[in-house]
Scaffold this motif. Sequence first.
Motif, mmCIF file in Angstrom:
data_model
loop_
_atom_site.group_PDB
_atom_site.id
_atom_site.type_symbol
_atom_site.label_atom_id
_atom_site.label_comp_id
_atom_site.label_asym_id
_atom_site.label_seq_id
_atom_site.Cartn_x
_atom_site.Cartn_y
_atom_site.Cartn_z
ATOM 1 N N GLU A 95 12.347 2.954 -7.197
ATOM 2 C CA GLU A 95 13.243 2.100 -6.412
ATOM 3 C C GLU A 95 12.780 2.029 -4.958
ATOM 4 O O GLU A 95 12.788 0.966 -4.325
ATOM 5 C CB GLU A 95 14.677 2.623 -6.494
ATOM 6 C CG GLU A 95 15.351 2.344 -7.822
ATOM 7 C CD GLU A 95 16.694 3.023 -7.936
ATOM 8 O OE1 GLU A 95 16.956 3.958 -7.145
ATOM 9 O OE2 GLU A 95 17.482 2.640 -8.808
ATOM 10 N N THR A 96 12.391 3.185 -4.423
ATOM 11 C CA THR A 96 11.874 3.210 -3.049
ATOM 12 C C THR A 96 10.598 2.385 -2.946
ATOM 13 O O THR A 96 10.413 1.614 -1.997
ATOM 14 C CB THR A 96 11.607 4.655 -2.616
ATOM 15 O OG1 THR A 96 12.817 5.402 -2.698
ATOM 16 C CG2 THR A 96 11.084 4.712 -1.189
ATOM 17 N N ALA A 97 9.701 2.538 -3.925
ATOM 18 C CA ALA A 97 8.451 1.776 -3.912
ATOM 19 C C ALA A 97 8.718 0.280 -3.980
ATOM 20 O O ALA A 97 8.093 -0.511 -3.254
ATOM 21 C CB ALA A 97 7.567 2.218 -5.080
ATOM 22 N N PHE A 98 9.639 -0.118 -4.840
ATOM 23 C CA PHE A 98 9.948 -1.552 -4.958
ATOM 24 C C PHE A 98 10.582 -2.074 -3.672
ATOM 25 O O PHE A 98 10.331 -3.213 -3.262
ATOM 26 C CB PHE A 98 10.881 -1.783 -6.145
ATOM 27 C CG PHE A 98 11.131 -3.241 -6.438
ATOM 28 C CD1 PHE A 98 10.102 -4.046 -6.888
ATOM 29 C CD2 PHE A 98 12.383 -3.798 -6.250
ATOM 30 C CE1 PHE A 98 10.323 -5.386 -7.157
ATOM 31 C CE2 PHE A 98 12.616 -5.131 -6.507
ATOM 32 C CZ PHE A 98 11.578 -5.936 -6.972
ATOM 33 N N ALA A 99 11.393 -1.227 -3.021
ATOM 34 C CA ALA A 99 11.969 -1.626 -1.746
ATOM 35 C C ALA A 99 10.878 -1.818 -0.691
ATOM 36 O O ALA A 99 10.959 -2.716 0.149
ATOM 37 C CB ALA A 99 12.988 -0.586 -1.267
ATOM 38 N N PHE A 100 9.835 -0.989 -0.717
ATOM 39 C CA PHE A 100 8.692 -1.191 0.177
ATOM 40 C C PHE A 100 8.073 -2.563 -0.045
ATOM 41 O O PHE A 100 7.749 -3.284 0.899
ATOM 42 C CB PHE A 100 7.628 -0.112 -0.051
ATOM 43 C CG PHE A 100 7.881 1.172 0.678
ATOM 44 C CD1 PHE A 100 8.152 1.173 2.034
ATOM 45 C CD2 PHE A 100 7.827 2.382 0.016
ATOM 46 C CE1 PHE A 100 8.382 2.368 2.710
ATOM 47 C CE2 PHE A 100 8.054 3.575 0.680
ATOM 48 C CZ PHE A 100 8.327 3.563 2.025
ATOM 49 N N CYS A 101 7.895 -2.934 -1.314
ATOM 50 C CA CYS A 101 7.285 -4.226 -1.627
ATOM 51 C C CYS A 101 8.124 -5.386 -1.098
ATOM 52 O O CYS A 101 7.590 -6.431 -0.719
ATOM 53 C CB CYS A 101 7.109 -4.378 -3.135
ATOM 54 S SG CYS A 101 5.864 -3.291 -3.851
ATOM 55 N N ALA A 158 0.832 -1.205 0.000
ATOM 56 C CA ALA A 158 0.000 0.000 0.000
ATOM 57 C C ALA A 158 0.868 1.256 0.000
ATOM 58 O O ALA A 158 0.572 2.231 -0.697
ATOM 59 C CB ALA A 158 -0.933 -0.015 1.205
ATOM 60 N N GLU A 159 1.953 1.245 0.804
ATOM 61 C CA GLU A 159 2.891 2.374 0.797
ATOM 62 C C GLU A 159 3.502 2.542 -0.592
ATOM 63 O O GLU A 159 3.641 3.654 -1.112
ATOM 64 C CB GLU A 159 3.993 2.135 1.832
ATOM 65 C CG GLU A 159 3.549 2.231 3.266
ATOM 66 C CD GLU A 159 3.492 3.671 3.738
ATOM 67 O OE1 GLU A 159 3.909 4.564 2.981
ATOM 68 O OE2 GLU A 159 3.025 3.893 4.865
ATOM 69 N N ALA A 160 3.873 1.407 -1.208
ATOM 70 C CA ALA A 160 4.514 1.457 -2.520
ATOM 71 C C ALA A 160 3.555 1.976 -3.580
ATOM 72 O O ALA A 160 3.910 2.840 -4.394
ATOM 73 C CB ALA A 160 5.022 0.063 -2.895
ATOM 74 N N VAL A 161 2.339 1.468 -3.571
ATOM 75 C CA VAL A 161 1.353 1.888 -4.566
ATOM 76 C C VAL A 161 1.036 3.373 -4.420
ATOM 77 O O VAL A 161 0.901 4.111 -5.411
ATOM 78 C CB VAL A 161 0.075 1.037 -4.435
ATOM 79 C CG1 VAL A 161 -1.051 1.617 -5.275
ATOM 80 C CG2 VAL A 161 0.370 -0.401 -4.860
ATOM 81 N N GLU A 162 0.946 3.852 -3.190
ATOM 82 C CA GLU A 162 0.680 5.269 -2.963
ATOM 83 C C GLU A 162 1.811 6.125 -3.516
ATOM 84 O O GLU A 162 1.573 7.167 -4.153
ATOM 85 C CB GLU A 162 0.500 5.524 -1.470
ATOM 86 C CG GLU A 162 0.140 6.970 -1.136
ATOM 87 C CD GLU A 162 0.022 7.218 0.354
ATOM 88 O OE1 GLU A 162 -0.383 8.328 0.734
ATOM 89 O OE2 GLU A 162 0.361 6.311 1.140
ATOM 90 N N LEU A 163 3.049 5.711 -3.297
ATOM 91 C CA LEU A 163 4.193 6.467 -3.806
ATOM 92 C C LEU A 163 4.185 6.500 -5.332
ATOM 93 O O LEU A 163 4.440 7.537 -5.954
ATOM 94 C CB LEU A 163 5.497 5.850 -3.295
ATOM 95 C CG LEU A 163 6.797 6.500 -3.764
ATOM 96 C CD1 LEU A 163 6.829 7.983 -3.415
ATOM 97 C CD2 LEU A 163 8.000 5.783 -3.156
ATOM 98 N N VAL A 164 3.865 5.367 -5.963
ATOM 99 C CA VAL A 164 3.781 5.327 -7.426
ATOM 100 C C VAL A 164 2.677 6.257 -7.921
ATOM 101 O O VAL A 164 2.843 6.984 -8.908
ATOM 102 C CB VAL A 164 3.555 3.883 -7.907
ATOM 103 C CG1 VAL A 164 3.329 3.864 -9.426
ATOM 104 C CG2 VAL A 164 4.731 2.991 -7.538
ATOM 105 N N ALA A 165 1.545 6.254 -7.225
ATOM 106 C CA ALA A 165 0.419 7.087 -7.652
ATOM 107 C C ALA A 165 0.757 8.567 -7.594
ATOM 108 O O ALA A 165 0.476 9.326 -8.538
ATOM 109 C CB ALA A 165 -0.803 6.793 -6.779
ATOM 110 N N TYR A 166 1.362 9.016 -6.492
ATOM 111 C CA TYR A 166 1.718 10.425 -6.383
ATOM 112 C C TYR A 166 2.797 10.799 -7.391
ATOM 113 O O TYR A 166 2.802 11.908 -7.934
ATOM 114 C CB TYR A 166 2.177 10.746 -4.959
ATOM 115 C CG TYR A 166 1.023 10.922 -3.999
ATOM 116 C CD1 TYR A 166 0.096 11.935 -4.179
ATOM 117 C CD2 TYR A 166 0.874 10.075 -2.906
ATOM 118 C CE1 TYR A 166 -0.965 12.099 -3.310
ATOM 119 C CE2 TYR A 166 -0.181 10.224 -2.023
ATOM 120 C CZ TYR A 166 -1.100 11.239 -2.226
ATOM 121 O OH TYR A 166 -2.146 11.395 -1.372
#
Length: 846
Positions: free
Chosen positions: A800-806, A768-776
């Motif tokens: 890269e940050t989003a993928f690291a969240f995943c 959810a954190e990753a998807v939110e970052l991608v969306a913004y």
Amino acid sequence: MTPLHTLHLAALSLLLLAAAASASTLAVAGGTTVCGVAADNGTVYCLDFASYSNSSASPIARPLVFSRVSGGDAYLCAVGAGGGDPSVLLCWPPGPSAQYQLRRVYRGAVPFSDLSVGDDHVAAYDSQERGIQWWRGGNSYPQFLPGAFTSLVSGDGFTCALEATNSTSPSSSTVRCWGPNGNTVQSAFANASSISSLAAGGSRACAVDSATGAVLCSGSTGAGAAAPSGLYPHGLAVGDSHACGLSRPNHTAVCWSLAGPTPTVYYPAPGTAFEFLVAGGNLTCGLVSVNYTVVCWSATSADNAAVELSALPAVLPGTCVPDASSCDCDAFPGSGQICAAAGSPGSVICKRICEASAPPPAASPPQPPPAAAASSKAVSKRWIAFAVVGAVGAFVGLCSIVYCFVFGFCSHKRIHNSVQPNLPAGGTGGNAPAAADNNVAAVAATASPYGSPNGSRARGFLFRRQLSRAMTRQRSGPSSFKDQTEEYTFAQLAAATEFFSPDAQIGAGSFGTVYRGKLPDGREVAIKRGESLARKFQEKESAFRSELAFLSRLHHKHLVGLVGYCEENDERLLVYEFMKNGALYDHLHPKPNLTIGDDPPLVSPVMSSWKLRIKILLDASRGIEYLHSYAVPPIIHRDIKSSNILLDGSWVARVSDFGLSLMGPSSPDSDDSAGAAVQQHVAMKAAGTVGYMDPEYYGMHHLTVKSDVYGFGVVMLETLTGKRALFRDAGGGGDPVSVVDYAQPSIVAGELGKVLDGRAPEPTPNEAEAVELVAYTAVHCVRLEGKDRPAMADIVANLETAFAFCEGSAGGNGSRDGRATGGGGYRNSSSSLSMTSMELSGRIGE
């Protein structure tokens, strides 16, 4: 390189120039990887010492020009040479796949004047802001520390530098250290009275006290006691358990152990004079004075024998500075020509050691041993051989130029050996219509792709670029990047596709239909065949030449690979690597009974995995960043969409279809007199695919690299929502709706869940954190004005940050602005090595 005349104090200027001299053009990382800045072109080349006898040196981020390089346990970093272009700081892990793992740490107007890499952190001196910046290392280091510092060095858990203690006396300085082990290291130099240079490696830092001649080292008591006397202060190199220095007056190397009950002293290369030494782990390397070759030796080998790394090119003997007045000592003879070849015209290289002012050793200076004379004679013979070979090469080159003009080597027939596409003098101007649905046919407004009616502006631009060393290397043809593109006959490719059977058809591109085929050697390929209608021939020809020209010289893990081509009568075909898993579009919008790949699962992994969706976006962003940041001039794709993002058998994404691509301005942006960012653009009528096209480009005909950013933003929204770029509501009535208009209001309002793809599983907390970052990030990408959109480097950092969240490795609650939050390894949280200008909160609605 940017001059340091902006500093107001003369003494401070001297200090910063000394800092520039302390940064090295040679580095050791990971104990075995040796990298150097080539003297002839400024490219960084790396070699594995463990296999030096049967391996070749690999270029890093060619054709970028670098001024210095530094290495640590986990990665290496290099600073761009500047020269009027925006400067970059790149980092990569040691190893054979380094070119695919480059990370941009910094991009700015002024190159750093000093650089050092420790075990888990990077430090650099910013001569414009006058202070040290750090990246990574958790929270153990300040982000920025103002002050006048020189001789920046790093080791395991510390960074040290010399700080000026008196602005009117440049020689008055004290050792300062930071990091978990900084206080321990600094205490070893508390009573040092005169230190002009530091060296560090492992857990120690060492220096030569020029007043007493003693070697001071942190760590165990007496760590420097075994060191011989008569060493130059600027000649030290420190490894994990050994140190080496340069002896007066002949610059030969002497090494000694820093650990163990019985310290030993040894001479690894008797009779060989070195300009400087570097060390990492148990390996030490030196730059030979007479010819700038690299010689290395291991502290753990039985005889400590030195070996020459002949696969590495000659390395710059130092960093280039604006002029000889910047040097505390003399400049190297002929260094002006060396700097010009390395991308810094008008600069010189300062000698590190001032022979005339260096205090003599206690004993009378010994005569150079006979081995030195023998070595010089051998080297002289080598230079004679080089001169003969060079003369022959020059003659062959002259003949090649004559052949080029007489026999038309540079004509359309051999366009695959050129950097730029062969745009016709009139007509379409290289703008081919895309064959996919909703593509807009485009006709260029002028003959020149740069908007000049007579083409003079374009020719002038290209001429100026050819004067740069980087552009000259870029024009050396595809052989400098990848193997030569193969030429096939039409009969061979017809047989490979069962004579272009409808059953072999797998898609369509910007100038024709794509078929799956198998070459005689068994390789599966995708073959794109241009349409055969005579009225479409000119458009097909332009797209064919564009794609062939670009892909022949580009080679990147996330760009589709070109295998070969066919140019026979009216037939134009391109042969690519086969992407087993098809296009991202087909996974997001599958048709009933659609076959994707050989044995598709019942449900596509893309459909059922947020992590895979983000990973595909990350891969594609890296490919686009390569086009924008590492091609010279930048390449604008012009048709970024989900159907042009292909997936191989391992689900690695690659950007494809360069039929509409163009070269962009040399600098993606610049500043006006007020300091505001100004986007450099190409005046060109719109071409691309409806739904993905930049409104600024579509409406005003202003094409920039940010046009690709808009298209990629649409792809990100498409991936998150599962909606096509243009779609109709469930009832099928009404006007088409843009995915931007559909998703953007909900994301801005903080109601992302309303527009997420309902076919995908509920995101986990990390996802959810990753998807939110991608969306913004996507919302920023689709802003109406290009100047408000992020650069691709920023997008890569956020993905890269989003993928690291995943993967659950981002740590804590992450960082919404892409900056480091500390912790993690290089591969798992490389986003902390990236700086982004994007603000992901508070300004979305502006």
